[in-house]
Design a protein around this motif. Structure first.
Motif, PDB file in Angstrom:
ATOM      1  N   LYS A 103      52.742  -7.967  70.654  1.00 20.30           N
ATOM      2  CA  LYS A 103      51.631  -7.633  69.758  1.00 20.30           C
ATOM      3  C   LYS A 103      50.297  -7.905  70.428  1.00 20.30           C
ATOM      4  CE  LYS A 103      53.952  -8.286  65.303  1.00 20.30           C
ATOM      5  NZ  LYS A 103      54.063  -9.143  64.099  1.00 20.30           N
ATOM      6  N   GLY A 104      49.408  -6.949  70.279  1.00 20.55           N
ATOM      7  CA  GLY A 104      48.089  -7.089  70.874  1.00 20.55           C
ATOM      8  C   GLY A 104      48.008  -6.636  72.321  1.00 20.55           C
ATOM      9  N   ARG A 105      49.152  -6.391  72.952  1.00 19.11           N
ATOM     10  CA  ARG A 105      49.166  -5.951  74.351  1.00 19.11           C
ATOM     11  C   ARG A 105      49.754  -4.549  74.506  1.00 19.11           C
ATOM     12  NH1 ARG A 105      52.306  -8.517  77.907  1.00 19.11           N
ATOM     13  NH2 ARG A 105      53.869  -9.182  76.379  1.00 19.11           N
ATOM     14  N   PHE A 106      50.744  -4.232  73.702  1.00 14.33           N
ATOM     15  CA  PHE A 106      51.416  -2.933  73.791  1.00 14.33           C
ATOM     16  C   PHE A 106      51.035  -2.073  72.600  1.00 14.33           C
ATOM     17  CE2 PHE A 106      55.453  -4.366  76.325  1.00 14.33           C
ATOM     18  CZ  PHE A 106      54.633  -4.957  77.272  1.00 14.33           C
ATOM     19  N   THR A 107      50.990  -0.763  72.833  1.00 18.53           N
ATOM     20  CA  THR A 107      50.718   0.180  71.758  1.00 18.53           C
ATOM     21  C   THR A 107      51.715   1.331  71.829  1.00 18.53           C
ATOM     22  OG1 THR A 107      48.344  -0.335  71.836  1.00 18.53           O
ATOM     23  CG2 THR A 107      48.999   1.693  70.714  1.00 18.53           C
ATOM     24  N   VAL A 108      52.406   1.563  70.723  1.00 21.45           N
ATOM     25  CA  VAL A 108      53.347   2.682  70.645  1.00 21.45           C
ATOM     26  C   VAL A 108      52.658   3.846  69.941  1.00 21.45           C
ATOM     27  CG1 VAL A 108      54.385   1.878  68.467  1.00 21.45           C
ATOM     28  CG2 VAL A 108      55.687   3.372  70.016  1.00 21.45           C
ATOM     29  N   SER A 109      52.894   5.034  70.457  1.00 28.65           N
ATOM     30  CA  SER A 109      52.328   6.231  69.850  1.00 28.65           C
ATOM     31  C   SER A 109      53.283   7.380  70.100  1.00 28.65           C
ATOM     32  CB  SER A 109      50.946   6.534  70.442  1.00 28.65           C
ATOM     33  OG  SER A 109      51.043   6.798  71.825  1.00 28.65           O
ATOM     34  N   GLY A 110      52.998   8.496  69.494  1.00 32.95           N
ATOM     35  CA  GLY A 110      53.862   9.650  69.714  1.00 32.95           C
ATOM     36  C   GLY A 110      53.784  10.626  68.576  1.00 32.95           C
ATOM     37  N   ASP A 111      54.732  11.519  68.558  1.00 35.20           N
ATOM     38  CA  ASP A 111      54.779  12.561  67.553  1.00 35.20           C
ATOM     39  C   ASP A 111      56.246  12.790  67.191  1.00 35.20           C
ATOM     40  OD1 ASP A 111      54.726  14.886  66.051  1.00 35.20           O
ATOM     41  OD2 ASP A 111      53.134  15.790  67.237  1.00 35.20           O
ATOM     42  N   ASN A 112      56.630  12.325  66.021  1.00 34.31           N
ATOM     43  CA  ASN A 112      58.033  12.467  65.622  1.00 34.31           C
ATOM     44  C   ASN A 112      58.417  13.939  65.431  1.00 34.31           C
ATOM     45  OD1 ASN A 112      57.208   9.581  64.672  1.00 34.31           O
ATOM     46  ND2 ASN A 112      59.428   9.571  64.731  1.00 34.31           N
ATOM     47  N   ALA A 113      57.445  14.763  65.089  1.00 33.30           N
ATOM     48  CA  ALA A 113      57.730  16.185  64.923  1.00 33.30           C
ATOM     49  C   ALA A 113      58.078  16.835  66.263  1.00 33.30           C
ATOM     50  CB  ALA A 113      56.532  16.890  64.293  1.00 33.30           C
ATOM     51  N   LYS A 114      57.482  16.323  67.339  1.00 34.90           N
ATOM     52  CA  LYS A 114      57.762  16.824  68.684  1.00 34.90           C
ATOM     53  C   LYS A 114      58.781  15.954  69.402  1.00 34.90           C
ATOM     54  CE  LYS A 114      53.181  18.887  69.221  1.00 34.90           C
ATOM     55  NZ  LYS A 114      51.935  18.927  70.032  1.00 34.90           N
ATOM     56  N   ASN A 115      59.212  14.902  68.739  1.00 34.00           N
ATOM     57  CA  ASN A 115      60.216  13.989  69.314  1.00 34.00           C
ATOM     58  C   ASN A 115      59.765  13.410  70.648  1.00 34.00           C
ATOM     59  OD1 ASN A 115      62.026  14.289  67.136  1.00 34.00           O
ATOM     60  ND2 ASN A 115      62.739  16.222  67.993  1.00 34.00           N
ATOM     61  N   THR A 116      58.545  12.916  70.638  1.00 31.25           N
ATOM     62  CA  THR A 116      58.003  12.240  71.817  1.00 31.25           C
ATOM     63  C   THR A 116      57.493  10.864  71.413  1.00 31.25           C
ATOM     64  OG1 THR A 116      55.810  13.210  71.473  1.00 31.25           O
ATOM     65  CG2 THR A 116      57.302  14.380  72.957  1.00 31.25           C
ATOM     66  N   VAL A 117      57.577   9.930  72.328  1.00 31.30           N
ATOM     67  CA  VAL A 117      57.076   8.582  72.064  1.00 31.30           C
ATOM     68  C   VAL A 117      56.544   8.002  73.365  1.00 31.30           C
ATOM     69  CG1 VAL A 117      59.319   7.447  72.410  1.00 31.30           C
ATOM     70  CG2 VAL A 117      57.595   6.373  70.950  1.00 31.30           C
ATOM     71  N   TYR A 118      55.480   7.240  73.244  1.00 25.77           N
ATOM     72  CA  TYR A 118      54.830   6.637  74.402  1.00 25.77           C
ATOM     73  C   TYR A 118      54.666   5.136  74.159  1.00 25.77           C
ATOM     74  CZ  TYR A 118      53.580  11.543  74.780  1.00 25.77           C
ATOM     75  OH  TYR A 118      53.635  12.914  74.821  1.00 25.77           O
ATOM     76  N   LEU A 119      54.563   4.408  75.236  1.00 29.42           N
ATOM     77  CA  LEU A 119      54.314   2.973  75.135  1.00 29.42           C
ATOM     78  C   LEU A 119      53.255   2.608  76.170  1.00 29.42           C
ATOM     79  CD1 LEU A 119      55.219   0.364  73.673  1.00 29.42           C
ATOM     80  CD2 LEU A 119      56.709  -0.060  75.649  1.00 29.42           C
ATOM     81  N   GLN A 120      52.081   2.273  75.696  1.00 26.78           N
ATOM     82  CA  GLN A 120      51.011   1.790  76.561  1.00 26.78           C
ATOM     83  C   GLN A 120      51.140   0.280  76.655  1.00 26.78           C
ATOM     84  OE1 GLN A 120      48.602   3.509  78.353  1.00 26.78           O
ATOM     85  NE2 GLN A 120      48.135   1.497  79.224  1.00 26.78           N
ATOM     86  N   MET A 121      51.324  -0.200  77.865  1.00 28.49           N
ATOM     87  CA  MET A 121      51.541  -1.629  78.079  1.00 28.49           C
ATOM     88  C   MET A 121      50.378  -2.185  78.889  1.00 28.49           C
ATOM     89  SD  MET A 121      55.633  -1.653  78.900  1.00 28.49           S
ATOM     90  CE  MET A 121      55.457  -0.764  80.443  1.00 28.49           C
ATOM     91  N   ASN A 122      49.634  -3.071  78.272  1.00 32.09           N
ATOM     92  CA  ASN A 122      48.493  -3.716  78.933  1.00 32.09           C
ATOM     93  C   ASN A 122      48.751  -5.214  79.080  1.00 32.09           C
ATOM     94  OD1 ASN A 122      47.120  -1.201  78.899  1.00 32.09           O
ATOM     95  ND2 ASN A 122      46.241  -1.653  76.890  1.00 32.09           N
ATOM     96  N   SER A 123      47.973  -5.837  79.924  1.00 30.22           N
ATOM     97  CA  SER A 123      48.086  -7.287  80.137  1.00 30.22           C
ATOM     98  C   SER A 123      49.537  -7.693  80.377  1.00 30.22           C
ATOM     99  CB  SER A 123      47.507  -8.046  78.925  1.00 30.22           C
ATOM    100  OG  SER A 123      46.162  -7.686  78.704  1.00 30.22           O
ATOM    101  N   LEU A 124      50.181  -6.984  81.245  1.00 32.75           N
ATOM    102  CA  LEU A 124      51.602  -7.230  81.495  1.00 32.75           C
ATOM    103  C   LEU A 124      51.830  -8.606  82.088  1.00 32.75           C
ATOM    104  CD1 LEU A 124      52.537  -3.678  82.691  1.00 32.75           C
ATOM    105  CD2 LEU A 124      53.742  -4.920  80.897  1.00 32.75           C
ATOM    106  N   LYS A 125      52.955  -9.187  81.705  1.00 27.61           N
ATOM    107  CA  LYS A 125      53.345 -10.513  82.159  1.00 27.61           C
ATOM    108  C   LYS A 125      54.678 -10.414  82.895  1.00 27.61           C
ATOM    109  CE  LYS A 125      51.328 -12.539  77.966  1.00 27.61           C
ATOM    110  NZ  LYS A 125      51.625 -13.374  76.770  1.00 27.61           N
ATOM    111  N   PRO A 126      54.975 -11.374  83.760  1.00 30.00           N
ATOM    112  CA  PRO A 126      56.275 -11.351  84.449  1.00 30.00           C
ATOM    113  C   PRO A 126      57.447 -11.306  83.476  1.00 30.00           C
ATOM    114  CG  PRO A 126      54.802 -12.874  85.550  1.00 30.00           C
ATOM    115  CD  PRO A 126      54.082 -12.419  84.316  1.00 30.00           C
TER     116      PRO A 126
END
Length: 114
Positions: free
Chosen positions: A63-86
């Motif tokens: 929470k606060g670092r990753f963002t999920v987005s997409g379009d269920n109608a197009k059956n696509t999903v994305y995951l923006q991952m920031n401030s990544l940790k080991p």
């Protein structure tokens, strides 16, 4: 139905990556698409999901670092991952859920170096 995920790679701690996933072989709108991950020696866990109503659910650890987005109608999903940790190092899988069942992608490896 096939889910193809891409975007993984090697990144230094504090860096960012964007994962993408698209379903093929199906035209019906999904109920839910999301991301899971499995680190070595650990069970697969939920990272983030997106419902067809736009509701998002995140694991507390991202929470606060990753963002999920997409379009269920197009059956696509994305995951923006920031401030990544080991500890984010894992194989990331996308999953799509339809009224009759669910499907998993093959996974994409994310490695975060310290």
């Amino acid at each position: 139905v096939q889910l193809q995920a891409c975007g993984g790679g090697l990144v230094q701690a504090g860096g960012s990556l964007r994962l993408s996933c698209a379903a093929s072989g199906i035209i019906s709108r999904s109920n839910n698409m999301g991301w899971y991950r499995q680190a070595p020696g650990k069970q697969r866990e939920l990272v983030a999901t997106l419902t067809n109503s736009g509701t998002t659910i995140y694991a507390d650890s991202v929470k606060g670092r990753f963002t999920v987005s997409g379009d269920n109608a197009k059956n696509t999903v994305y995951l923006q991952m920031n401030s990544l940790k080991p500890e984010d190092t894992a194989v990331y899988y996308c999953r799509g859920i339809w009224s009759w069942g669910n499907y998993w992608g093959k996974g994409t490896l994310v490695t975060v170096s310290s």
